[in-house]
Scaffold this motif. Structure first.
Motif, PDB file in Angstrom:
ATOM      1  N   GLN A  23       0.871  -1.180   0.000  1.00  0.00           N
ATOM      2  CA  GLN A  23       0.000   0.000   0.000  1.00  0.00           C
ATOM      3  C   GLN A  23       0.906   1.227   0.000  1.00  0.00           C
ATOM      4  O   GLN A  23       1.151   1.839   1.038  1.00  0.00           O
ATOM      5  CB  GLN A  23      -0.894  -0.002   1.241  1.00  0.00           C
ATOM      6  CG  GLN A  23      -1.754  -1.248   1.361  1.00  0.00           C
ATOM      7  CD  GLN A  23      -2.509  -1.304   2.674  1.00  0.00           C
ATOM      8  OE1 GLN A  23      -3.509  -0.606   2.861  1.00  0.00           O
ATOM      9  NE2 GLN A  23      -2.044  -2.139   3.594  1.00  0.00           N
ATOM     10  N   PRO A  24       1.443   1.598  -1.165  1.00  0.00           N
ATOM     11  CA  PRO A  24       2.546   2.574  -1.229  1.00  0.00           C
ATOM     12  C   PRO A  24       2.214   3.982  -0.743  1.00  0.00           C
ATOM     13  O   PRO A  24       3.124   4.773  -0.519  1.00  0.00           O
ATOM     14  CB  PRO A  24       2.911   2.581  -2.717  1.00  0.00           C
ATOM     15  CG  PRO A  24       1.686   2.112  -3.421  1.00  0.00           C
ATOM     16  CD  PRO A  24       1.067   1.109  -2.494  1.00  0.00           C
ATOM     17  N   ASP A 197      -1.049   8.607  -6.903  1.00  0.00           N
ATOM     18  CA  ASP A 197      -1.858   7.475  -6.445  1.00  0.00           C
ATOM     19  C   ASP A 197      -0.986   6.321  -5.951  1.00  0.00           C
ATOM     20  O   ASP A 197      -1.392   5.558  -5.069  1.00  0.00           O
ATOM     21  CB  ASP A 197      -2.766   6.972  -7.567  1.00  0.00           C
ATOM     22  CG  ASP A 197      -3.903   7.927  -7.880  1.00  0.00           C
ATOM     23  OD1 ASP A 197      -4.215   8.771  -7.021  1.00  0.00           O
ATOM     24  OD2 ASP A 197      -4.455   7.844  -8.994  1.00  0.00           O
ATOM     25  N   GLN A 198       0.217   6.192  -6.519  1.00  0.00           N
ATOM     26  CA  GLN A 198       1.127   5.106  -6.149  1.00  0.00           C
ATOM     27  C   GLN A 198       2.090   5.496  -5.034  1.00  0.00           C
ATOM     28  O   GLN A 198       3.020   4.747  -4.723  1.00  0.00           O
ATOM     29  CB  GLN A 198       1.923   4.660  -7.379  1.00  0.00           C
ATOM     30  CG  GLN A 198       1.073   4.103  -8.499  1.00  0.00           C
ATOM     31  CD  GLN A 198       0.232   2.913  -8.051  1.00  0.00           C
ATOM     32  OE1 GLN A 198       0.754   1.964  -7.493  1.00  0.00           O
ATOM     33  NE2 GLN A 198      -1.071   2.964  -8.294  1.00  0.00           N
ATOM     34  N   GLY A 199       1.893   6.667  -4.440  1.00  0.00           N
ATOM     35  CA  GLY A 199       2.751   7.099  -3.346  1.00  0.00           C
ATOM     36  C   GLY A 199       4.136   7.528  -3.786  1.00  0.00           C
ATOM     37  O   GLY A 199       5.053   7.605  -2.966  1.00  0.00           O
ATOM     38  N   HIS A 212       2.548  21.846 -10.542  1.00  0.00           N
ATOM     39  CA  HIS A 212       3.792  21.462  -9.859  1.00  0.00           C
ATOM     40  C   HIS A 212       3.570  20.247  -8.955  1.00  0.00           C
ATOM     41  O   HIS A 212       2.535  20.121  -8.296  1.00  0.00           O
ATOM     42  CB  HIS A 212       4.323  22.628  -9.019  1.00  0.00           C
ATOM     43  CG  HIS A 212       4.998  23.689  -9.825  1.00  0.00           C
ATOM     44  ND1 HIS A 212       4.289  24.642 -10.524  1.00  0.00           N
ATOM     45  CD2 HIS A 212       6.312  23.947 -10.063  1.00  0.00           C
ATOM     46  CE1 HIS A 212       5.131  25.446 -11.151  1.00  0.00           C
ATOM     47  NE2 HIS A 212       6.357  25.048 -10.891  1.00  0.00           N
ATOM     48  N   PHE A 213       4.583  19.384  -8.934  1.00  0.00           N
ATOM     49  CA  PHE A 213       4.559  18.178  -8.122  1.00  0.00           C
ATOM     50  C   PHE A 213       5.923  17.993  -7.456  1.00  0.00           C
ATOM     51  O   PHE A 213       6.936  18.480  -7.968  1.00  0.00           O
ATOM     52  CB  PHE A 213       4.259  16.944  -8.983  1.00  0.00           C
ATOM     53  CG  PHE A 213       2.867  16.901  -9.536  1.00  0.00           C
ATOM     54  CD1 PHE A 213       1.901  16.078  -8.988  1.00  0.00           C
ATOM     55  CD2 PHE A 213       2.507  17.697 -10.619  1.00  0.00           C
ATOM     56  CE1 PHE A 213       0.612  16.044  -9.504  1.00  0.00           C
ATOM     57  CE2 PHE A 213       1.225  17.675 -11.142  1.00  0.00           C
ATOM     58  CZ  PHE A 213       0.268  16.844 -10.583  1.00  0.00           C
ATOM     59  N   ARG A 214       5.910  17.284  -6.333  1.00  0.00           N
ATOM     60  CA  ARG A 214       7.162  16.838  -5.711  1.00  0.00           C
ATOM     61  C   ARG A 214       7.260  15.331  -5.904  1.00  0.00           C
ATOM     62  O   ARG A 214       6.267  14.608  -5.748  1.00  0.00           O
ATOM     63  CB  ARG A 214       7.189  17.182  -4.221  1.00  0.00           C
ATOM     64  CG  ARG A 214       7.334  18.677  -3.939  1.00  0.00           C
ATOM     65  CD  ARG A 214       7.566  18.926  -2.448  1.00  0.00           C
ATOM     66  NE  ARG A 214       7.788  20.353  -2.188  1.00  0.00           N
ATOM     67  CZ  ARG A 214       6.829  21.206  -1.841  1.00  0.00           C
ATOM     68  NH1 ARG A 214       5.579  20.778  -1.724  1.00  0.00           N
ATOM     69  NH2 ARG A 214       7.103  22.473  -1.611  1.00  0.00           N
ATOM     70  N   LEU A 215       8.451  14.859  -6.234  1.00  0.00           N
ATOM     71  CA  LEU A 215       8.672  13.438  -6.462  1.00  0.00           C
ATOM     72  C   LEU A 215       9.312  12.823  -5.225  1.00  0.00           C
ATOM     73  O   LEU A 215      10.313  13.318  -4.718  1.00  0.00           O
ATOM     74  CB  LEU A 215       9.561  13.230  -7.690  1.00  0.00           C
ATOM     75  CG  LEU A 215       8.958  13.774  -8.994  1.00  0.00           C
ATOM     76  CD1 LEU A 215       9.954  13.696 -10.123  1.00  0.00           C
ATOM     77  CD2 LEU A 215       7.689  13.007  -9.352  1.00  0.00           C
ATOM     78  N   ALA A 216       8.729  11.753  -4.756  1.00  0.00           N
ATOM     79  CA  ALA A 216       9.158  11.131  -3.507  1.00  0.00           C
ATOM     80  C   ALA A 216      10.402  10.262  -3.711  1.00  0.00           C
ATOM     81  O   ALA A 216      10.744   9.851  -4.822  1.00  0.00           O
ATOM     82  CB  ALA A 216       8.023  10.288  -2.922  1.00  0.00           C
TER      83      ALA A 216
END
Length: 247
Positions: A23-24, A197-199, A212-216
């Protein structure tokens, strides 16, 4: 003398930790049991071996146990948990190509150098930046696939994808403000929304502005596992050359 076996409670805990990892979007700091199991897996080699065995049974590799991101699993080819664009029931073949190119473009735009894949920092990216990079890519491939007579030459693997992408306009919003599927930026947003959605990403529009997005850290690890792919290698080469040109 028989070899020691893992106690039943350990196996129960190991399976529970793998369940959390599947469950990422869950994070250890939000769930005390998840946090405790992550800490145990980081410190106890015997317990980690049990966790790896459970993951192996699901045809998945344990690539990291991170205190913030949690258990990071990577499905092997053919695993039940492998997501393939060709399995998406609503996408046409050209749409799958465009969406796949958007995913690789995001990774290459953010992690062009091998050192980037080892750096444990959160990166930011925007839809505009990815679209700009992919249009730069298309120009480079168009130039590279023309011989002295000006005839287009096929480019293995990426030829169909970039040709489909080149037919799209950067942005064509609907009356409600949403981008249509004839817009390249719509497909980039779809790719980034899927990562959320995939964390593997976070929407950062409230802090950084629209698109804009942040990448984990989790996304970086998944890219590192797939970095040997020909498409990622080529796009990374072009991104590095682009950075040199900008300097």
């Amino acid at each position: 003398m028989t070899a020691p076996t893992t106690a039943a409670p350990d196996l129960t805990d190991a399976s529970a930790l793998v369940g959390f990892g599947l469950q990422p979007r869950l994070r250890p700091l939000q769930y005390p049991r998840y946090r405790d199991l992550v800490q145990r897996c980081r410190l106890d080699r015997t317990f980690r071996a049990a966790v790896e065995a459970f993951a192996d049974g699901l045809e998945m590799d344990l690539i990291e146990v991170h205190p913030v991101e949690g258990l990071v699993l990577h499905p092997r080819h053919g695993s039940l948990f492998t997501f393939r664009l060709m399995d998406h029931p609503t996408l046409k073949s050209d749409q799958r190509l465009v969406l796949g190119l958007a995913h690789v473009g995001i990774a290459a735009r953010v992690y062009p150098f091998p050192a980037d894949l080892e750096e444990d920092t959160v990166k930011r990216v925007s839809i505009d930046e990815v679209d700009g990079f992919l249009r730069h890519l298309i120009k480079r491939l168009q130039d590279a696939t023309r011989d002295s007579d000006g005839l287009a030459l096929p480019h293995a693997g990426l030829d169909a994808a970039w040709r489909c992408y080149a037919k799209l306009t950067p942005g064509r919003p609907t009356p409600t403000g949403r981008l249509t599927h004839s817009s390249s930026q719509r497909w980039i947003r779809d790719a980034l929304d899927w990562l959320v959605d995939q964390g593997m990403a976070y929407n950062a529009e409230k802090d950084l502005g629209a698109g804009h997005f942040r990448l984990a850290h989790r996304f970086r690890l998944q890219v590192r596992e797939a970095a040997s792919g020909a498409a990622f290698a080529l796009l990374s080469d072009i991104r590095r050359a682009q950075l040199v040109e900008q300097d």
